[in-house]
Design a protein around this motif. Structure first.
Motif, PDB file in Angstrom:
ATOM      1  N   LEU A  61       0.836  -1.206   0.000  1.00  0.00           N
ATOM      2  CA  LEU A  61       0.000   0.000   0.000  1.00  0.00           C
ATOM      3  C   LEU A  61       0.871   1.257   0.000  1.00  0.00           C
ATOM      4  O   LEU A  61       0.598   2.219  -0.731  1.00  0.00           O
ATOM      5  CB  LEU A  61      -0.932  -0.011   1.228  1.00  0.00           C
ATOM      6  CG  LEU A  61      -1.756   1.257   1.428  1.00  0.00           C
ATOM      7  CD1 LEU A  61      -2.672   1.528   0.236  1.00  0.00           C
ATOM      8  CD2 LEU A  61      -2.595   1.171   2.711  1.00  0.00           C
TER       9      LEU A  61
ATOM     10  N   ILE B  12       2.069   2.001  -3.373  1.00  0.00           N
ATOM     11  CA  ILE B  12       1.013   2.567  -4.238  1.00  0.00           C
ATOM     12  C   ILE B  12       0.785   4.046  -3.908  1.00  0.00           C
ATOM     13  O   ILE B  12       0.691   4.890  -4.801  1.00  0.00           O
ATOM     14  CB  ILE B  12      -0.308   1.778  -4.057  1.00  0.00           C
ATOM     15  CG1 ILE B  12      -0.136   0.344  -4.536  1.00  0.00           C
ATOM     16  CG2 ILE B  12      -1.459   2.444  -4.798  1.00  0.00           C
ATOM     17  CD1 ILE B  12      -1.248  -0.588  -4.080  1.00  0.00           C
TER      18      ILE B  12
ATOM     19  N   HIS C  58      -8.356   1.969   2.272  1.00  0.00           N
ATOM     20  CA  HIS C  58      -7.373   2.011   1.176  1.00  0.00           C
ATOM     21  C   HIS C  58      -7.996   1.665  -0.171  1.00  0.00           C
ATOM     22  O   HIS C  58      -7.546   2.145  -1.202  1.00  0.00           O
ATOM     23  CB  HIS C  58      -6.133   1.163   1.490  1.00  0.00           C
ATOM     24  CG  HIS C  58      -6.314  -0.328   1.429  1.00  0.00           C
ATOM     25  ND1 HIS C  58      -7.373  -0.983   1.993  1.00  0.00           N
ATOM     26  CD2 HIS C  58      -5.527  -1.308   0.882  1.00  0.00           C
ATOM     27  CE1 HIS C  58      -7.236  -2.289   1.796  1.00  0.00           C
ATOM     28  NE2 HIS C  58      -6.123  -2.515   1.119  1.00  0.00           N
TER      29      HIS C  58
ATOM     30  N   ILE D 100      -7.341   3.975  -3.430  1.00  0.00           N
ATOM     31  CA  ILE D 100      -6.755   3.380  -4.645  1.00  0.00           C
ATOM     32  C   ILE D 100      -7.709   3.569  -5.833  1.00  0.00           C
ATOM     33  O   ILE D 100      -7.283   3.909  -6.939  1.00  0.00           O
ATOM     34  CB  ILE D 100      -6.420   1.881  -4.425  1.00  0.00           C
ATOM     35  CG1 ILE D 100      -5.320   1.736  -3.371  1.00  0.00           C
ATOM     36  CG2 ILE D 100      -5.982   1.225  -5.728  1.00  0.00           C
ATOM     37  CD1 ILE D 100      -5.024   0.294  -2.952  1.00  0.00           C
TER      38      ILE D 100
ATOM     39  N   ILE E  88     -11.497  -2.139  -8.539  1.00  0.00           N
ATOM     40  CA  ILE E  88     -10.026  -2.232  -8.616  1.00  0.00           C
ATOM     41  C   ILE E  88      -9.627  -3.545  -9.293  1.00  0.00           C
ATOM     42  O   ILE E  88      -8.762  -3.571 -10.179  1.00  0.00           O
ATOM     43  CB  ILE E  88      -9.397  -2.142  -7.197  1.00  0.00           C
ATOM     44  CG1 ILE E  88      -9.653  -0.760  -6.592  1.00  0.00           C
ATOM     45  CG2 ILE E  88      -7.903  -2.437  -7.246  1.00  0.00           C
ATOM     46  CD1 ILE E  88      -9.277  -0.648  -5.116  1.00  0.00           C
TER      47      ILE E  88
ATOM     48  N   ALA F 182      -4.291  -4.324  -2.223  1.00  0.00           N
ATOM     49  CA  ALA F 182      -3.097  -3.495  -2.460  1.00  0.00           C
ATOM     50  C   ALA F 182      -2.009  -4.313  -3.163  1.00  0.00           C
ATOM     51  O   ALA F 182      -1.309  -3.805  -4.047  1.00  0.00           O
ATOM     52  CB  ALA F 182      -2.577  -2.943  -1.136  1.00  0.00           C
TER      53      ALA F 182
ATOM     54  N   VAL G 242      -2.870  -4.707  -6.818  1.00  0.00           N
ATOM     55  CA  VAL G 242      -2.601  -3.470  -7.568  1.00  0.00           C
ATOM     56  C   VAL G 242      -1.096  -3.294  -7.767  1.00  0.00           C
ATOM     57  O   VAL G 242      -0.632  -2.979  -8.865  1.00  0.00           O
ATOM     58  CB  VAL G 242      -3.208  -2.249  -6.828  1.00  0.00           C
ATOM     59  CG1 VAL G 242      -2.776  -0.945  -7.480  1.00  0.00           C
ATOM     60  CG2 VAL G 242      -4.720  -2.360  -6.806  1.00  0.00           C
TER      61      VAL G 242
END
Ligand code: SF4
Ligand code: SF4
Length: 509
Positions: free
Chosen positions: A292, A295, A372, A376, A416, A501, A504
């Motif tokens: 995270l 990111i 989060h 995101i 996401i 996270a 991603v």
């Protein structure tokens, strides 16, 4: 059970007889439209006028008496639900779902929670009367479905039994029994994961969780009677501000080498990243937290952490009934937020998200709390991070109770995943508001699970059954619980359990 329909039939039947007798006396032609009464009137045509008058008078009294009896008995009949159910809906809490009532002026209280039935609120007592025993709460309860002694339906019925005791005790002037150990047993009380499924599906808005927590508060704060392993959890939270008791000075070790700013004074950053105990100390959750951070940096978000100044958010302590400890942790965290003028917080933990957003406000903290997955999603939509989908894995998404059911965040994680992989995630049988708990909520994370099947394993089996490469989660508790489920049920499987996270981060690089 037959008494109610028989009485109702007698009321209706006597009503028709009265009407028939009346029509047979007056015989107005428009009464032909009153089919039932008109037909019955023909039964009385052979009688004299005087007999019909007397009969009408007697039948009227019979009908009125039966109807009055019926109305008077409603509170004691099954039909009482017609009264209590709307009352239960009308008196239901207007607070956010994830908010538990606070104990005001806790230092001055002598009795905590609800040791006896008279210590519950009017809403609790109305709920006990209103329950229609439909069993919807029981059908969705992870504790019940994994063989624990807890049934939310029985729990409410047991409170009703306690209420009946209350009226007897008042009559005999005896002392009231404590609820726990009398109608509700400790194994039932401590099996609840506070997953909110029962409340979500109860058609008349019965609130099970506040009652369960009130009983836990009494057990913890009045008589110090709780599962043995919680002794250590509470002590660790008191001394090192985390449930494991790892030194509080190590709280920011997870961030070594990441070059993250510390929030030391007002204006140091736009956002506070509230890491939480899992993100700070749990090996698996640390990996997700580091993803995270990477990111947030790539998205150009200005954030800082409290480091060793951060304390446990208190969610587990509160749901385990230790309101005293919860209030200490909460007040200390809020003091730190206020000293630094922190008004925007990002957290990766739905439990922290819920308590910071829905409960800290009662203690004077006003701020914007973001999960989060929300940050995101925004970063992707604003084009601040670009994610592609080469060789994308297939993913099934598991909704966390405290993110989904409690806070209605269902779409962002799915959005996401779609952006990261090019396809919608698979949905397990129990998904979105019907999601099945991972077993960690309500402080269950810190307790042994020795009765029935393990909830995390039941959920892992269901998710694994979707046949995907990855199980995606957006909660560090779910991450750890499902990983444990995998270790127990499919240690050789290649299936990965990943936080959003991490998915991603992989899609960025
Ligand atoms: S869902 Fe509500 S009404 Fe139905 S049994 Fe459970 S508590 Fe009672
Ligand atoms: S909150 Fe969840 S675990 Fe607790 S009684 Fe309700 S459905 Fe069962």
């Amino acid at each position: 059970d037959l008494f109610t329909p028989i009485l109702l039939i007698l009321v209706v039947l006597s009503g028709f007889l009265v009407e028939g007798a009346r029509i047979s006396i007056a015989q107005p032609s428009f009464e032909r439209w009153s089919f039932g009464g008109w037909a019955i009137a023909s039964l009385f045509t052979g009688l004299s006028d005087t007999t019909r008058l007397i009969l009408h008078r007697y039948l009227w009294w019979v009908h009125i008496s039966l109807a009055s009896l019926f109305i008077g008995l409603i509170p004691y009949l099954k039909l009482s639900h017609f009264l209590y159910a709307p009352l239960s809906i009308f008196t239901s809490s207007l607070e956010p779902k994830g908010h538990l009532p606070m104990i005001e002026d806790i230092e001055e209280q002598e009795v905590f929670g609800a040791p006896t039935i008279k210590d519950l609120t009017y809403k609790d007592l109305i709920d006990a009367d209103a329950c229609v025993r439909c069993g919807r709460c029981q059908e969705v309860c992870p504790a019940y479905n994994s063989g624990k002694p807890l049934s939310p339906k029985k729990f409410i019925q047991d409170l009703k039994l306690e209420m009946n005791t209350l009226s007897r005790v008042r009559k005999n002037n005896n002392g009231l029994e404590e609820i726990v150990g009398h109608t509700i047993q400790a194994d039932e009380l401590w099996a609840c994961t506070t997953c909110f499924a029962c409340q979500e599906f109860c058609p008349i808005f019965i609130e099970h969780i506040p009652k369960i927590v009130e009983l836990r508060r009494s057990e913890v704060l009045n008589v110090s009677r709780f599962p043995e392993e919680l002794n250590l959890t509470f002590k660790n939270l008191e001394t090192n501000y985390n449930p494991w008791g790892i030194g509080f000075a190590d709280r920011d070790k997870w961030a070594e080498g990441l070059d993250i700013k510390r929030f030391e004074k007002p204006g140091d950053a736009e956002y506070l990243l509230f890491v939480g105990c899992m993100g700070s100390y749990d090996d698996r959750a640390i990996k997700a937290m580091r993803a995270l951070v990477s990111i947030l940096k790539k998205a150009g978000i200005d954030f800082a952490i409290l480091g060793t100044e951060e304390l446990c958010c208190g969610d587990s302590a509160r749901r385990l009934g230790n309101e005293y400890l919860y209030q200490i942790l909460t007040m200390e965290n809020i003091e730190k937020f206020n000293e630094r003028n922190i008004t925007k917080i990002i957290t990766a933990c739905p439990h922290g998200y819920n308590t910071l957003k829905n409960e800290y406000s009662k203690f004077g903290f006003k701020g914007e709390i973001c999960h989060h997955t929300q940050i995101i999603t925004e970063a992707i939509k604003d084009g601040n991070i670009n994610i592609g989908h080469k060789n994308s894995p297939t993913i099934v998404y598991h909704d966390s109770c405290y993110l989904g059911r409690y806070n209605n965040i269902y779409n962002e994680p799915r959005e996401i995943i779609k952006r990261a992989t090019g396809s919608n995630p698979f949905e397990p049988k129990n998904t979105r508001r019907s999601s099945f708990c991972c077993g960690a909520g309500g402080g269950r994370m810190w307790m042994e699970e020795t009765i029935g099947s393990r909830i995390n394993e039941v959920r892992f089996d269901e998710l694994m059954g979707c046949g995907t490469d990855v199980i995606a989660v957006s909660c560090p508790f779910c991450l750890t619980m499902l990983n444990d489920g995998k270790k127990a049920k499919a240690p050789d499987s290649d299936i990965e359990i990943m936080d959003i996270a991490e998915i991603v981060e992989r899609a960025i690089s």
